[in-house]
Design an enzyme around this catalytic site. Structure first.
Site, short mmCIF file in Angstrom:
data_model
loop_
_atom_site.label_atom_id
_atom_site.label_comp_id
_atom_site.label_asym_id
_atom_site.label_seq_id
_atom_site.Cartn_x
_atom_site.Cartn_y
_atom_site.Cartn_z
N GLU A 1 8.87 -4.20 10.77
CA GLU A 1 9.29 -2.98 10.26
C GLU A 1 9.89 -1.89 11.04
O GLU A 1 9.32 -1.66 12.35
CB GLU A 1 8.22 -2.09 9.35
CG GLU A 1 8.82 -0.73 8.64
CD GLU A 1 7.71 -0.41 7.72
OE1 GLU A 1 6.75 -1.09 7.27
OE2 GLU A 1 7.98 0.75 7.35
N ASP B 1 -1.61 -6.36 -0.42
CA ASP B 1 -1.39 -5.57 0.59
C ASP B 1 -2.85 -4.93 0.88
O ASP B 1 -3.42 -4.16 0.21
CB ASP B 1 -0.42 -4.48 0.65
CG ASP B 1 0.22 -4.00 2.13
OD1 ASP B 1 -0.11 -4.69 2.99
OD2 ASP B 1 0.89 -2.93 2.13
N GLU C 1 -1.75 -5.01 8.73
CA GLU C 1 -0.70 -4.49 9.66
C GLU C 1 -1.33 -4.77 11.07
O GLU C 1 -2.56 -4.87 11.13
CB GLU C 1 -0.75 -2.96 9.39
CG GLU C 1 0.13 -2.97 8.07
CD GLU C 1 0.33 -1.33 7.71
OE1 GLU C 1 -0.07 -0.53 8.87
OE2 GLU C 1 0.75 -1.07 6.79
N ASP D 1 0.62 -1.25 0.04
CA ASP D 1 -0.02 0.01 -0.06
C ASP D 1 1.02 1.18 -0.11
O ASP D 1 0.29 2.50 -0.10
CB ASP D 1 -1.12 -0.05 1.15
CG ASP D 1 -0.51 0.01 2.60
OD1 ASP D 1 0.87 -0.18 2.61
OD2 ASP D 1 -1.06 0.07 3.55
N LYS E 1 -1.51 -9.40 3.03
CA LYS E 1 -1.00 -8.63 4.25
C LYS E 1 -1.90 -7.70 4.96
O LYS E 1 -2.40 -6.95 4.45
CB LYS E 1 0.29 -8.10 3.78
CG LYS E 1 1.39 -7.50 5.02
CD LYS E 1 2.48 -7.25 4.59
CE LYS E 1 2.90 -5.80 4.00
NZ LYS E 1 2.27 -4.72 4.77
O1 KIV Z 1 3.44 -1.08 1.67
C1 KIV Z 1 4.64 -1.74 1.54
O2 KIV Z 1 5.28 -1.42 0.82
C2 KIV Z 1 4.98 -2.35 2.87
C3 KIV Z 1 6.44 -2.44 2.89
C4 KIV Z 1 7.20 -1.40 3.31
C5 KIV Z 1 6.88 -3.78 3.85
O3 KIV Z 1 4.18 -2.65 3.74
#
Ligand code: KIV
Length: 284
Positions: free
Chosen positions: A189, A90, A122, A50, A120
């Site tokens: 991260e 994401d 968070e 994202d 993914k």
């Molecule tokens: O969105 C993204 O690019 C990420 C990476 C920084 C791990 O979550």
């Protein structure tokens, strides 16, 4: 380098790589050339991050505005070009926070419409339940803790996380909770290297670090950062492997100068027609 076997990298191979001590390489991609370059470079995982909000869509300093539909468009584009690497979609802010049911519904969209192999999300806490429910619906989940940009405001900005003993212990706890929830891997991260090393040693699933030191099972960088397409401030954890923005600026300036001076197009860029057709054409 030996030629990798054809076909999609099997998901269990990530855990096997951790066991063997083979580093996992992940990079973000947002379009078809990026996906192709990643594939040809032998990258293991391509993350349609994202971060697209910032590096592709022009939102300044935040990933929050990108929508599910925008992410699906990008994910589909990358998935179409990715034969071997696992593609991670994401999930953007707002697509999984409301409820487990909403999270599963959107995760399914990433797989069915976006062609993602993994999604993914968070955070931990309530988000651990989201991860578990998505995994139970049959979709692999990659967790992401430490600096979680979607909640940067709550974290007080884009700051290193886990710098006190208590915060570090919390990260270790969250990492275990996400592993127990069934996550197939975990992004760490901007956390101190010793904290990432401890998490990596304690988990059986692979950790993928970004600003988390050398002991993670793999590393990820944002495509635009590592290639030098991002201009202005870069986080300390970025290593630049090229300066493409300079190359692109030089090329565009040279093109503009050539058009204005008449140096482009040259004869070699121009089509001809048979002489008799030209004569007929010019006769009236
Ligand atoms: O969105 C993204 O690019 C990420 C990476 C920084 C791990 O979550």
């Amino acid at each position: 380098m030996s030629t990798p076997p054809a076909g999609k990298l099997p998901l269990p191979e990530l855990a096997a790589m951790k066991r063997r001590g083979d580093k996992i390489v992940m990079v973000t991609a947002y379009d078809s050339p990026g996906a192709r370059f990643a594939e040809d470079a032998g990258i293991d995982i391509v993350l349609v991050g994202d971060t697209a909000a910032m590096v592709v869509l022009g939102h300044e300093g935040t990933t929050v505005p990108v929508t599910v539909d925008e992410m699906l468009f990008l994910t589909r584009t990358v998935a179409r070009q990715s034969r071997r690497p696992l593609v991670v979609g994401d999930m953007p802010f707002g697509s999984y926070q409301v409820s487990d049911e909403d999270a599963v519904r959107n995760a399914i969209r990433f797989v069915k419409e976006g062609g993602a192999d993994i999604v993914k999300l968070e955070g931990a806490g309530t988000m651990t339940s989201r991860a578990r429910t998505i995994v139970e619906s049959g979709i692999p989940v990659m967790g992401h803790i430490g600096l979680t940009p979607q909640s940067a405001t709550m974290l007080g900005g884009f700051k290193t996380q886990g710098r006190t003993a208590e915060a570090a212990r919390r990260l270790v706890f969250d990492a275990h909770a996400l592993e127990d929830a069934g996550c197939c891997s975990l992004v760490l991260e901007a956390v101190p290297a010793p904290v990432a090393a401890r998490i990596t040693a304690e988990l059986t699933i692979p950790t993928i670090g970004i600003g988390a030191g050398p002991d993670c099972d793999g590393q990820v960088l944002v495509y635009h950062d590592l290639l030098g397409l991002t201009e202005g401030h870069l986080p300390r954890f970025v290593k630049r492997y090229a300066n493409l923005s300079r190359e692109i600026r030089d090329a565009l300036e040279a093109y503009a100068a050539d058009v204005r001076s008449g140096a482009f197009p040259g004869e070699e860029h121009t089509y001809e027609m048979p002489a008799e057709e030209l004569a007929a054409f010019e006769s009236h």
